[in-house]
Write a protein that holds these residues in place. Structure first.
Motif, short mmCIF file in Angstrom:
data_model
loop_
_atom_site.label_atom_id
_atom_site.label_comp_id
_atom_site.label_asym_id
_atom_site.label_seq_id
_atom_site.Cartn_x
_atom_site.Cartn_y
_atom_site.Cartn_z
N SER A 289 0.86 -1.19 0.00
CA SER A 289 0.00 0.00 0.00
C SER A 289 0.89 1.24 0.00
O SER A 289 1.81 1.35 0.82
CB SER A 289 -0.90 0.00 1.25
N VAL A 290 0.63 2.16 -0.94
CA VAL A 290 1.41 3.40 -1.03
C VAL A 290 0.45 4.59 -0.98
O VAL A 290 -0.49 4.66 -1.76
CB VAL A 290 2.24 3.45 -2.33
N LYS A 291 0.70 5.52 -0.05
CA LYS A 291 -0.14 6.72 0.08
C LYS A 291 0.70 7.98 0.15
O LYS A 291 1.81 7.98 0.67
CB LYS A 291 -1.01 6.63 1.34
N GLY A 292 0.15 9.06 -0.41
CA GLY A 292 0.77 10.38 -0.28
C GLY A 292 2.01 10.63 -1.09
O GLY A 292 2.65 11.67 -0.96
N ALA A 293 2.40 9.71 -1.93
CA ALA A 293 3.67 9.85 -2.67
C ALA A 293 3.60 10.98 -3.69
O ALA A 293 2.59 11.17 -4.36
CB ALA A 293 3.99 8.54 -3.38
N LYS A 294 4.67 11.75 -3.78
CA LYS A 294 4.80 12.82 -4.76
C LYS A 294 5.89 12.44 -5.75
O LYS A 294 7.04 12.22 -5.37
CB LYS A 294 5.15 14.15 -4.08
N GLY A 295 5.54 12.33 -7.02
CA GLY A 295 6.49 11.93 -8.05
C GLY A 295 6.34 10.46 -8.41
O GLY A 295 5.59 9.71 -7.78
N ALA A 296 7.07 10.03 -9.45
CA ALA A 296 6.98 8.65 -9.95
C ALA A 296 7.51 7.66 -8.91
O ALA A 296 8.44 7.95 -8.16
CB ALA A 296 7.77 8.53 -11.25
N LEU A 297 6.91 6.45 -8.92
CA LEU A 297 7.29 5.39 -7.97
C LEU A 297 8.17 4.34 -8.65
O LEU A 297 7.93 3.95 -9.79
CB LEU A 297 6.05 4.71 -7.40
N THR A 298 9.18 3.87 -7.93
CA THR A 298 9.98 2.73 -8.37
C THR A 298 10.18 1.79 -7.18
O THR A 298 10.19 2.23 -6.02
CB THR A 298 11.36 3.15 -8.90
N LYS A 312 10.81 -3.37 -11.24
CA LYS A 312 10.84 -1.94 -10.98
C LYS A 312 9.43 -1.36 -10.81
O LYS A 312 9.22 -0.38 -10.10
CB LYS A 312 11.57 -1.24 -12.13
N SER A 313 8.48 -1.99 -11.46
CA SER A 313 7.09 -1.54 -11.38
C SER A 313 6.41 -1.96 -10.09
O SER A 313 5.30 -1.50 -9.78
CB SER A 313 6.30 -2.11 -12.56
N GLY A 314 7.05 -2.88 -9.33
CA GLY A 314 6.48 -3.35 -8.09
C GLY A 314 5.86 -4.72 -8.19
O GLY A 314 5.46 -5.30 -7.17
N LYS A 332 12.18 -1.70 -1.16
CA LYS A 332 12.36 -0.25 -1.07
C LYS A 332 11.45 0.42 -2.10
O LYS A 332 11.48 0.06 -3.28
CB LYS A 332 13.81 0.13 -1.31
N VAL A 333 10.69 1.39 -1.63
CA VAL A 333 9.77 2.13 -2.50
C VAL A 333 10.26 3.58 -2.57
O VAL A 333 10.38 4.25 -1.55
CB VAL A 333 8.33 2.10 -1.95
N LYS A 334 10.55 4.04 -3.78
CA LYS A 334 11.08 5.39 -3.95
C LYS A 334 10.08 6.27 -4.69
O LYS A 334 9.55 5.89 -5.74
CB LYS A 334 12.40 5.36 -4.74
N ALA A 335 9.81 7.44 -4.09
CA ALA A 335 9.00 8.47 -4.76
C ALA A 335 9.97 9.53 -5.25
O ALA A 335 10.74 10.11 -4.47
CB ALA A 335 8.00 9.07 -3.79
N ALA A 336 9.97 9.79 -6.56
CA ALA A 336 10.99 10.65 -7.16
C ALA A 336 10.87 12.11 -6.77
O ALA A 336 11.83 12.87 -6.88
CB ALA A 336 10.90 10.52 -8.69
N GLY A 337 9.67 12.52 -6.28
CA GLY A 337 9.48 13.94 -5.98
C GLY A 337 9.22 14.74 -7.23
O GLY A 337 9.10 14.22 -8.34
N ASN A 338 9.14 16.08 -7.06
CA ASN A 338 8.91 16.98 -8.20
C ASN A 338 9.49 18.35 -7.89
O ASN A 338 10.36 18.46 -7.02
CB ASN A 338 7.40 17.05 -8.51
#
Length: 355
Positions: A289-298, A312-314, A332-338
């Motif tokens: 479950s992923v919530k609140g992420a800003k930017g692309a996920l890897t 990479k897509s999960g 590890k779940v990374k949100a790239a930001g913006n």
């Protein structure tokens, strides 16, 4: 609005006015006094009624002009004295009331004086009068007494209102107390964006001071993201009406904000009978479950069985031949930001049960 007075609307009353929520008052006794123009005497003990009128004058409801044994009161604050009280010092300390010749008031006024007035202005005994009634000449040219219907002309932003009463038979109208116009201002008009809702304080008041919060509400819109936000003030209740809108700006910040991403691993069950025949695929949403992420996920596997892989897509692949049991996989779940948020990495632990 005077904060130390409470004026009660009675079933026959013509005039009243609102006060702010902070105006706490307490009646000091039962109504036991009628003041009727003509040769009618007060019916309360000693001079409690005089103390009540004195309290009114002190609190700004009426004016008084005093000479020996006589008190005059300008109840509607029009510059003319309407009520005359003649105090007669005797064993009973009674007094009488009469109508001043220049008054044109009609109808009935009902007052309650609160306990917060000075001790010397009102009788301390709870049986003494703290509330009284003034009944004016009420004859109607259409016959009998006026049939008063109460009404309120609400105050707005920039325009005074008032209470009034109108006779349904002859259409005579009496204006009561003024309801002061409302003004409003916004405390702050510029903010830096930080992802949180902005709610600048709105100051709402009349010439007498801050307006009670029960008389208005404030609604904010577009007040999170960069751009122009609004605060809309709406006057509510029996005495006020109207709206006023303020604009304020939320600017992009030069410093990036911490990414608010939150992740949580789930438990996935795989049937061993199927895994014996071929690899089993697990959708990312079924495992993490992923919530609140800003930017692309890897996604990237950091720990776990070699027979479990993470794309990479999960998407998770459990390879054929894995034995029965429970396997923990750290991902590890990374949100790239913006342009506004920093990048961030969080770790989720997924449990895979083969049975």
């Amino acid at each position: 609005m005077k904060k130390v007075i409470s004026i009660i609307l009675a079933s026959l009353m013509v005039f009243a006015m609102p006060f702010s929520a902070s105006a706490a008052s307490k009646d000091m006794g039962t109504v036991n006094l009628s003041i009727i123009y003509g040769s009618v005497w007060l019916y309360d003990q000693k001079d409690a009624s005089l103390n009540t009128l004195e309290a009114m004058a002190e609190l700004g409801i009426s004016s008084k002009s005093v000479h020996t044994g006589v008190y005059d009161y300008d109840l509607d604050k029009d510059g003319h004295y309407d009520l005359m009280y003649v105090y007669e010092e005797s064993d009973s300390d009674y007094g009488s009331y009469s109508k001043n010749s220049n008054t044109n008031l009609t109808g009935q006024w009902d007052y309650t004086v609160p306990q917060k007035v000075k001790d010397n202005l009102i009788a301390n005994d709870k049986d003494y009068c703290s509330r009284f009634l003034i009944e004016f000449d009420d004859s109607c040219p259409k016959g009998g007494k006026h049939n008063w219907v109460q009404g309120i002309q609400k105050a707005t932003f920039g325009k005074d209102g008032c209470t009034y009463a109108k006779c349904s038979k002859c259409n005579k109208k009496e204006v009561g107390f003024p309801i002061l116009k409302v003004s409003a201002s916004i405390a702050k008009t510029e903010y830096s964006y930080d992802g949180k809702a902005k709610k600048p304080k709105i100051n709402v008041s009349t010439a007498d001071g801050p307006l009670g919060k029960e008389y208005y509400k404030v609604e904010y819109s577009n007040n999170v993201n960069p751009g122009t936000a609004t605060a809309k003030v709406t006057l509510i209740g029996d005495y006020f009406e109207g709206t006023k809108t303020f604009s304020f700006t939320i600017k992009k910040s030069s410093v990036k904000i911490t990414n608010p991403i939150k992740v949580k691993g789930k438990t996935v069950i795989i049937k061993y009978s199927k895994l014996k025949k071929k690899n089993q695929k697990i959708k990312r949403t079924a495992a993490i479950s992923v919530k609140g992420a800003k930017g692309a996920l890897t996604f990237k596997k950091s720990k776990g069985s070699k027979k479990i892989t993470v794309a990479k897509s999960g998407k998770i692949t459990v390879k054929k031949g894995l034995k029965k049991g429970t396997y923990k996989v750290k991902i590890k779940v990374k949100a790239a930001g913006n342009s506004e948020y920093k990048s961030a990495t969080k770790t989720a632990t997924v449990k895979i049960k083969v049975k």
